[in-house]
Design a protein around this motif. Structure first.
Motif, mmCIF file in Angstrom:
data_model
loop_
_atom_site.group_PDB
_atom_site.id
_atom_site.type_symbol
_atom_site.label_atom_id
_atom_site.label_comp_id
_atom_site.label_asym_id
_atom_site.label_seq_id
_atom_site.Cartn_x
_atom_site.Cartn_y
_atom_site.Cartn_z
ATOM 1 N N ARG A 1 31.652 -27.500 -6.839
ATOM 2 C CA ARG A 1 32.163 -26.625 -7.894
ATOM 3 C C ARG A 1 32.300 -25.217 -7.343
ATOM 4 O O ARG A 1 31.373 -24.697 -6.736
ATOM 5 C CB ARG A 1 31.242 -26.646 -9.100
ATOM 6 C CG ARG A 1 31.152 -28.053 -9.732
ATOM 7 C CD ARG A 1 30.379 -28.039 -11.025
ATOM 8 N NE ARG A 1 31.083 -27.372 -12.101
ATOM 9 C CZ ARG A 1 32.079 -27.901 -12.819
ATOM 10 N NH1 ARG A 1 32.492 -29.128 -12.559
ATOM 11 N NH2 ARG A 1 32.653 -27.233 -13.784
ATOM 12 N N PHE A 2 33.472 -24.606 -7.591
ATOM 13 C CA PHE A 2 33.758 -23.286 -7.044
ATOM 14 C C PHE A 2 34.447 -22.434 -8.091
ATOM 15 O O PHE A 2 35.121 -22.935 -8.980
ATOM 16 C CB PHE A 2 34.648 -23.403 -5.794
ATOM 17 C CG PHE A 2 33.987 -24.162 -4.694
ATOM 18 C CD1 PHE A 2 33.196 -23.512 -3.770
ATOM 19 C CD2 PHE A 2 34.123 -25.537 -4.601
ATOM 20 C CE1 PHE A 2 32.559 -24.217 -2.760
ATOM 21 C CE2 PHE A 2 33.495 -26.246 -3.598
ATOM 22 C CZ PHE A 2 32.711 -25.583 -2.674
ATOM 23 N N PRO B 1 34.271 -18.262 -10.197
ATOM 24 C CA PRO B 1 33.308 -17.311 -10.767
ATOM 25 C C PRO B 1 32.313 -18.028 -11.668
ATOM 26 O O PRO B 1 32.652 -19.004 -12.337
ATOM 27 C CB PRO B 1 34.171 -16.336 -11.556
ATOM 28 C CG PRO B 1 35.523 -16.933 -11.624
ATOM 29 C CD PRO B 1 35.635 -18.019 -10.616
ATOM 30 N N LYS B 2 31.094 -17.555 -11.652
ATOM 31 C CA LYS B 2 30.044 -18.161 -12.489
ATOM 32 C C LYS B 2 30.523 -18.248 -13.941
ATOM 33 O O LYS B 2 31.094 -17.314 -14.475
ATOM 34 C CB LYS B 2 28.754 -17.351 -12.422
ATOM 35 C CG LYS B 2 28.127 -17.352 -11.049
ATOM 36 C CD LYS B 2 27.594 -18.717 -10.709
ATOM 37 C CE LYS B 2 26.937 -18.697 -9.339
ATOM 38 N NZ LYS B 2 26.861 -19.979 -8.739
ATOM 39 N N GLY B 3 30.280 -19.397 -14.529
ATOM 40 C CA GLY B 3 30.709 -19.633 -15.902
ATOM 41 C C GLY B 3 32.127 -20.170 -16.002
ATOM 42 O O GLY B 3 32.554 -20.618 -17.046
ATOM 43 N N ASN B 4 32.876 -20.104 -14.913
ATOM 44 C CA ASN B 4 34.247 -20.608 -14.918
ATOM 45 C C ASN B 4 34.508 -21.403 -13.639
ATOM 46 O O ASN B 4 35.554 -21.294 -13.033
ATOM 47 C CB ASN B 4 35.236 -19.446 -15.044
ATOM 48 C CG ASN B 4 36.623 -19.926 -15.417
ATOM 49 O OD1 ASN B 4 36.776 -20.968 -16.041
ATOM 50 N ND2 ASN B 4 37.636 -19.175 -15.036
ATOM 51 N N GLU B 5 33.529 -22.187 -13.237
ATOM 52 C CA GLU B 5 33.651 -22.953 -12.008
ATOM 53 C C GLU B 5 34.494 -24.206 -12.228
ATOM 54 O O GLU B 5 34.435 -24.816 -13.286
ATOM 55 C CB GLU B 5 32.272 -23.333 -11.490
ATOM 56 C CG GLU B 5 31.455 -22.130 -11.075
ATOM 57 C CD GLU B 5 30.054 -22.500 -10.675
ATOM 58 O OE1 GLU B 5 29.499 -23.475 -11.215
ATOM 59 O OE2 GLU B 5 29.503 -21.799 -9.815
ATOM 60 N N LYS C 1 36.886 -22.883 -1.886
ATOM 61 C CA LYS C 1 36.935 -21.745 -2.823
ATOM 62 C C LYS C 1 38.379 -21.358 -3.116
ATOM 63 O O LYS C 1 38.739 -21.087 -4.266
ATOM 64 C CB LYS C 1 36.164 -20.553 -2.255
ATOM 65 C CG LYS C 1 34.676 -20.762 -2.219
ATOM 66 C CD LYS C 1 33.973 -19.617 -1.525
ATOM 67 C CE LYS C 1 32.499 -19.951 -1.325
ATOM 68 N NZ LYS C 1 31.809 -18.955 -0.509
ATOM 69 N N GLN D 1 35.571 -28.030 -10.622
ATOM 70 C CA GLN D 1 35.222 -29.101 -9.695
ATOM 71 C C GLN D 1 36.396 -29.300 -8.745
ATOM 72 O O GLN D 1 37.519 -29.524 -9.185
ATOM 73 C CB GLN D 1 34.933 -30.400 -10.444
ATOM 74 C CG GLN D 1 34.632 -31.577 -9.548
ATOM 75 C CD GLN D 1 33.339 -31.397 -8.776
ATOM 76 O OE1 GLN D 1 32.278 -31.228 -9.356
ATOM 77 N NE2 GLN D 1 33.440 -31.412 -7.463
#
Length: 132
Positions: A69-70, A72-76, A122, A78
């Motif tokens: 999972r890549f 920004p945190k909260g919007n990762e 990423k 798969q």
């Protein structure tokens, strides 16, 4: 293969479509043009894998699998990979043009290590996020 906004649809099925954009598209098209034995094998296998995915047929880990999972945190997102020999196409599964799709955006055409290049993964997530 229908084209839209720089992308090309390489498989269409009742379950999903498979689209390739940017680096994934360029490297896939280059693969199809190569004449060496390993490229021919990958160029034969990958379209079959795309069709199997599009029609919701089983794909083993040697064909298609999640790699992390890549984003920004909260919007990762798969990220998944289609793979054949040393050729990898990275992308995400998302809604595109009103349908479930694998959206391939990055590629490693000569993967040499067991672990995927984290920068490519990423980038695959970031670029796929921009495709609407």
């Amino acid at each position: 293969m229908p084209e839209t906004s720089g992308g090309i649809r390489v498989a269409c099925g009742d379950y999903a479509d498979v689209w390739l954009f940017g680096e994934a598209r360029e490297e896939y098209e280059a693969l199809l043009a190569r004449k060496d034995e390993k490229s021919i094998v990958s160029a034969t296998q990958l379209p079959r894998y795309f069709e199997r995915y599009a029609s919701d047929q089983p794909l083993g880990d040697q064909m298609f699998k999640p790699v992390g999972r890549f984003g920004p945190k909260g919007n990762e997102a798969q990220v998944y990979e289609f793979k054949s020999w040393k050729f990898r196409i990275y992308g995400v599964v998302k809604q595109f043009r009103g349908k479930r799709c694998f959206v391939g955006t990055a590629c490693d055409p000569y993967k040499k290590q067991n672990k995927a290049d984290q920068t490519k993964l990423k980038n695959a997530a970031a670029i796929a996020e921009e495709i609407t």
